[in-house]
Write an enzyme that holds these catalytic residues in place. Structure first.
Site, PDB file in Angstrom:
ATOM      1  CE  LYS A 114      -4.491   0.782   0.163  1.00  0.00           C
ATOM      2  NZ  LYS A 114      -5.459  -0.054  -0.716  1.00  0.00           N
ATOM      3  CG  ASP A 154      -7.017   3.523  -1.278  1.00  0.00           C
ATOM      4  OD1 ASP A 154      -7.192   4.254  -0.658  1.00  0.00           O
ATOM      5  OD2 ASP A 154      -7.537   2.342  -1.357  1.00  0.00           O
TER       6      ASP A 154
END
Length: 458
Positions: A114, A154
């Site tokens: 991430k 995201d």
């Protein structure tokens, strides 16, 4: 964990996984997996860098950029980039840790990671966002690649940002690689990718409904409360409506829209909300318009969970920790039978405990069944994996092909979690299997076994 600096979001994610493993029979049968968990909790690599860019007034601005490359046992690191002022290392470690096991449940060859920056796209011009993306990718491009690390979008990173990021990677590296997913359809993107997380969430819940009812029920006539109004919430709502369900709420960071009668959001109303998000406006800006004021109640500063009188299904699709234990009790009181996370770690641990404590069927045969985000919202990263496969083969699949593969992946994710729960989680007669424990154990075992074979622990 005790020697780590305070990282509350990551610690919550770790404890949630560790507690389900401890409360199962896994460590009794495979005690060596305790050591595997300790190793897996440490990222393989954390990259932190400064991002310096110029705003439209010619002023220097700077932000912190990150990439947490958590685990590559199953494939290249895979996980989104988040641009939001709340981004910090704890949040990215929590998201990356969850991503490892989510990706494992898809059955595709993807590791977990991430990244992102504490940059806020809201209020920025397109030119400022382009400049930031160029500066961010100028550093990140040194650490990613089609066979190394493949980020996606995201929160705060949509198709526009992906385009700017990809363009800068191509300029600096002089290579056209599938190093980002969520790309434009005409230059390597996959059909169904924007819809995938929301669609996949609903496909997963379909299996929950069918299993719990012995195949007798479906979404038809079910009242569904949804939080959020971004990509995941929009497509979850549209798919629920398509399947005959009744959507009774949507929300954003400022408040919630709740149906005032027995009606439902329509597909057209959801599309109006989608355009609102494109225009970077809040729900309150349409709440008093003629199209909405008579049909909906707008609740300023409130989440929807305690304001829906009757509900069958709850789908948190906004952000982490958006359902508290009090709200979990409220949903149960409103008649909810299924809760599935479209957001990552959408429920607090206390809320999960409430839901898990009500898996036992009552005298009327009802119970509540909770599904964690790592299983229920894996559709997005699943189609990102399918985009990687299309890029590697220089092919494009039809929407029908991608959707069929997505449905197959969500079916496998549900069944894998269900069967693993039955094998490793003790339960009383009449209780529904724990999907949170089953999914945690299934994802962890797959990753831990690969790590052992590769010599990451012994």
């Amino acid at each position: 964990m005790s020697n780590l600096p305070s990282e509350p979001e990551f610690e919550q994610a770790y404890k949630e996984l560790a507690s389900t493993l401890e409360n199962s029979t896994l460590f009794n049968e495979y005690p060596e997996y305790r050591k595997a968990l300790q190793v897996a909790a440490i990222p393989e690599r954390i990259i932190q860098f400064r991002v310096v860019w110029e705003d439209d007034n010619g002023q220097l601005q700077f932000n912190r950029g990150y990439r947490v490359q958590f685990n590559s046992a199953l494939g290249p690191y895979k996980g989104g980039l988040r641009f939001h002022p709340t981004v910090n290392l704890s949040i990215l470690k929590f998201l990356g840790f969850e991503q490892i096991f989510k990706n494992a449940l898809t059955g595709l060859n993807m590791g977990g990671g991430k990244g992102g920056a504490d940059f806020d796209p809201k209020g920025k011009s397109d030119n400022e966002i382009r400049k930031f993306c160029v500066a961010f990718m100028t550093e990140l491009c040194k650490h990613i690649g089609a066979d190394t690390d493949v980020p996606a979008g995201d929160i705060g990173v949509s198709g526009r940002e992906i385009g700017y990021l990809f363009g800068q990677y191509k300029k600096v590296r002089n290579q056209w690689h599938g190093i980002l997913t969520g790309k434009g359809i005409s230059w390597g993107g996959s059909l169904i990718r924007p819809e995938a997380t929301g669609y996949g969430l609903v496909y997963y819940v379909q299996h929950m409904i069918q299993h719990a009812s012995g195949g007798k029920e479906s979404f038809t006539g079910k009242r569904v409360t949804i939080s959020g109004s971004g990509n995941v919430a929009q497509y979850a709502a549209l798919k629920v409506i398509e399947l005959g369900g009744i959507v009774v709420s949507m929300s954003d960071s400022k408040g919630s829209l709740i149906i005032q009668n027995d009606g439902s959001f329509t597909a057209e109303e959801v599309r109006l909300i989608a355009q609102l998000k494109v225009d970077r406006k809040q729900l309150i800006s349409i709440a008093t318009t003629d199209a909405f004021k008579d049909k909906f109640q707008y609740l300023d500063g409130a989440r929807p969970w305690l304001h829906v009188d009757k509900v069958d299904i709850a789908l948190p699709c906004a952000t982490q920790n958006e359902v508290s234990s009090l709200e979990a009790e409220g949903l149960i009181g409103a008649g909810a039978k299924f809760v599935a996370e479209g957001s990552n770690m959408g429920c607090t641990q206390e809320a999960i405990d409430v839901f898990e404590g009500h898996r036992q069927k009552n005298l009327d045969g009802t119970a509540i069944w909770y599904a964690p985000g790592k299983a229920a919202n894996a559709g997005g990263v699943a189609v990102s994996g399918l985009e990687m496969a299309q890029n590697s083969a220089r092919l494009s699949w039809t929407a029908e092909e991608v959707d069929q593969r997505l449905q197959g992946i969500m079916t496998a994710s549900f069944r894998h979690g269900l069967e693993t729960a039955k094998e490793f989680v003790p339960q009383s007669e009449g209780a529904l299997p724990s999907l949170v424990a089953g999914s945690n154990i299934a994802g962890f075992m797959k990753v831990a076994a690969a790590m052992k074979e590769q010599g990451d622990w012994w």
